[in-house]
Design a protein around this motif. Sequence first.
Motif, mmCIF file in Angstrom:
data_model
loop_
_atom_site.group_PDB
_atom_site.id
_atom_site.type_symbol
_atom_site.label_atom_id
_atom_site.label_comp_id
_atom_site.label_asym_id
_atom_site.label_seq_id
_atom_site.Cartn_x
_atom_site.Cartn_y
_atom_site.Cartn_z
ATOM 1 N N PHE A 119 83.941 -39.308 21.762
ATOM 2 C CA PHE A 119 85.367 -40.225 22.301
ATOM 3 C C PHE A 119 85.854 -39.269 23.689
ATOM 4 N N ALA A 120 85.743 -38.483 24.253
ATOM 5 C CA ALA A 120 85.786 -37.664 25.635
ATOM 6 C C ALA A 120 84.789 -38.707 26.208
ATOM 7 N N ALA A 121 83.373 -38.383 25.993
ATOM 8 C CA ALA A 121 82.104 -38.645 26.745
ATOM 9 C C ALA A 121 82.224 -40.258 26.985
ATOM 10 N N GLN A 122 82.514 -41.139 26.049
ATOM 11 C CA GLN A 122 83.070 -42.554 25.926
ATOM 12 C C GLN A 122 84.116 -42.669 26.869
ATOM 13 N N ALA A 123 85.206 -42.838 26.535
ATOM 14 C CA ALA A 123 85.591 -42.819 27.456
ATOM 15 C C ALA A 123 85.365 -42.136 29.115
ATOM 16 N N GLY A 124 85.118 -41.497 29.108
ATOM 17 C CA GLY A 124 84.635 -41.423 31.110
ATOM 18 C C GLY A 124 83.907 -42.643 31.045
ATOM 19 N N LEU A 125 82.499 -42.501 30.526
ATOM 20 C CA LEU A 125 82.141 -43.507 30.562
ATOM 21 C C LEU A 125 82.828 -45.553 31.246
ATOM 22 N N GLN A 126 83.672 -45.781 30.856
ATOM 23 C CA GLN A 126 83.996 -46.729 30.350
ATOM 24 C C GLN A 126 84.992 -46.331 31.279
ATOM 25 N N VAL A 127 86.536 -45.162 31.737
ATOM 26 C CA VAL A 127 87.030 -45.734 32.634
ATOM 27 C C VAL A 127 86.249 -46.151 33.816
ATOM 28 N N ALA A 128 85.015 -44.420 34.000
ATOM 29 C CA ALA A 128 84.810 -44.878 34.804
ATOM 30 C C ALA A 128 84.133 -46.985 35.967
ATOM 31 N N LYS A 129 83.715 -47.360 34.425
ATOM 32 C CA LYS A 129 83.346 -48.712 34.839
ATOM 33 C C LYS A 129 84.636 -50.010 35.453
ATOM 34 N N LEU A 130 85.447 -49.180 34.834
ATOM 35 C CA LEU A 130 87.102 -50.111 35.279
ATOM 36 C C LEU A 130 87.122 -49.525 36.464
ATOM 37 N N GLN A 131 87.357 -48.538 36.657
ATOM 38 C CA GLN A 131 87.544 -47.499 38.348
ATOM 39 C C GLN A 131 86.812 -48.475 39.210
ATOM 40 N N LEU A 132 86.020 -48.501 38.447
ATOM 41 C CA LEU A 132 84.642 -49.117 39.673
ATOM 42 C C LEU A 132 85.228 -50.366 39.796
ATOM 43 N N ASP A 133 85.261 -51.323 39.263
ATOM 44 C CA ASP A 133 85.853 -52.812 38.717
ATOM 45 C C ASP A 133 86.823 -52.797 39.789
ATOM 46 N N LYS A 134 87.746 -51.916 40.159
ATOM 47 C CA LYS A 134 89.343 -51.628 40.107
ATOM 48 C C LYS A 134 88.835 -51.517 41.954
ATOM 49 N N GLY A 135 87.583 -50.803 42.223
ATOM 50 C CA GLY A 135 87.623 -50.925 43.783
ATOM 51 C C GLY A 135 87.757 -49.163 44.125
ATOM 52 N N LYS A 136 88.101 -48.184 42.874
ATOM 53 C CA LYS A 136 88.036 -47.044 42.878
ATOM 54 C C LYS A 136 87.068 -46.435 42.937
ATOM 55 N N ARG A 147 93.408 -49.060 24.205
ATOM 56 C CA ARG A 147 94.541 -49.953 24.643
ATOM 57 C C ARG A 147 94.972 -49.856 25.909
ATOM 58 N N ALA A 148 94.779 -48.307 26.456
ATOM 59 C CA ALA A 148 95.124 -48.948 28.272
ATOM 60 C C ALA A 148 94.132 -49.760 29.371
ATOM 61 N N LEU A 149 92.733 -49.484 28.441
ATOM 62 C CA LEU A 149 91.768 -49.638 28.807
ATOM 63 C C LEU A 149 91.658 -51.183 28.847
ATOM 64 N N THR A 150 92.305 -51.568 27.760
ATOM 65 C CA THR A 150 91.627 -53.363 27.157
ATOM 66 C C THR A 150 93.439 -53.541 28.101
ATOM 67 N N ALA A 151 94.405 -53.461 28.525
ATOM 68 C CA ALA A 151 95.298 -53.970 29.320
ATOM 69 C C ALA A 151 94.494 -53.765 30.640
ATOM 70 N N GLN A 152 93.205 -53.082 31.090
ATOM 71 C CA GLN A 152 93.131 -53.105 32.191
ATOM 72 C C GLN A 152 93.851 -51.589 33.160
ATOM 73 N N ASP A 153 94.629 -50.672 32.589
ATOM 74 C CA ASP A 153 95.439 -50.286 33.489
ATOM 75 C C ASP A 153 94.436 -49.120 33.441
ATOM 76 N N ALA A 154 93.690 -49.139 35.159
ATOM 77 C CA ALA A 154 92.792 -47.910 35.429
ATOM 78 C C ALA A 154 94.293 -46.651 35.439
ATOM 79 N N ASP A 155 95.274 -46.666 35.867
ATOM 80 C CA ASP A 155 96.030 -45.041 36.071
ATOM 81 C C ASP A 155 96.078 -44.829 34.434
ATOM 82 N N LYS A 156 96.623 -45.988 33.371
ATOM 83 C CA LYS A 156 97.063 -44.609 32.836
ATOM 84 C C LYS A 156 95.599 -44.685 30.861
ATOM 85 N N ALA A 157 94.816 -46.072 31.525
ATOM 86 C CA ALA A 157 93.388 -44.928 30.654
ATOM 87 C C ALA A 157 93.183 -43.815 31.654
ATOM 88 N N ALA A 158 93.059 -43.664 32.982
ATOM 89 C CA ALA A 158 92.067 -42.614 33.410
ATOM 90 C C ALA A 158 92.888 -41.406 33.114
#
Length: 222
Positions: free
Chosen positions: A90-107, A64-75
């Motif tokens: 689940f933990a591995a998938q979350a790690g990969l996906q949140v990393a992509k979101l963080q990169l998109d957000k310049g983190k 849900r946090a990922l879909t909302a593009q909320d990097a802090d909540k997703a992290a």
Amino acid sequence: MASHLDLEEQEQLDQLKAFWKRWGNLITWLITAALAAFAAWQGWNWHQREQAAKASAMYEEFDRALTAQDADKAAAAAADLRAGFAGTGFAAQAGLQVAKLQLDKGKADEAKQNLAWVAEHGSEPPYRDLARLRLAGLQLDAKAYDEAAKTLDAIKSPEFAALVADRRGDALLLQDKRDAAKAEYQKALAGLDKTQDYRRIVEAKLATLGVPTVVETTGAAQ
């Protein structure tokens, strides 16, 4: 007749007593061990199902946090998954996906941390190698060429061989090692299926190094 049967029964009883005296404790321990093992197996299965259900629920929160593009909540949700269910997909998938979101957000630094965790602790080799491939890309962006080379060396899955060669080509080209880069790109191209769209990208890289693409070669032949 009755006396004869009594004697026979008594003899059988004596034999049973002798047998039990000799083997009774062992049989009891074996039965107890078998029951304990069965109970443990049942308990382990129940625990695994319970853990999977909890991890799934937590992953839904992350999604849900990922879909909302909320990097802090997703992290934060990804960190909770790592803390409680590190050994799950689940933990591995979350790690990969949140990393992509963080990169998109310049983190980029935070993205590197998540990718490094998956590379080290991911539940399955493909997760770990995908994380390493992406991590190497960020290391190249930071001009950390030696680190990127070590990260790529750790990738062992055969299905990633062509992409590793492509990434090595990028590293060499960034260091102005054009001939070595060309060799890696050619290796990558040879390892990619002809139906894969990514071949066009590798062909374009080779074209910048003066290597004719398939299209150009065909055109020249005509």
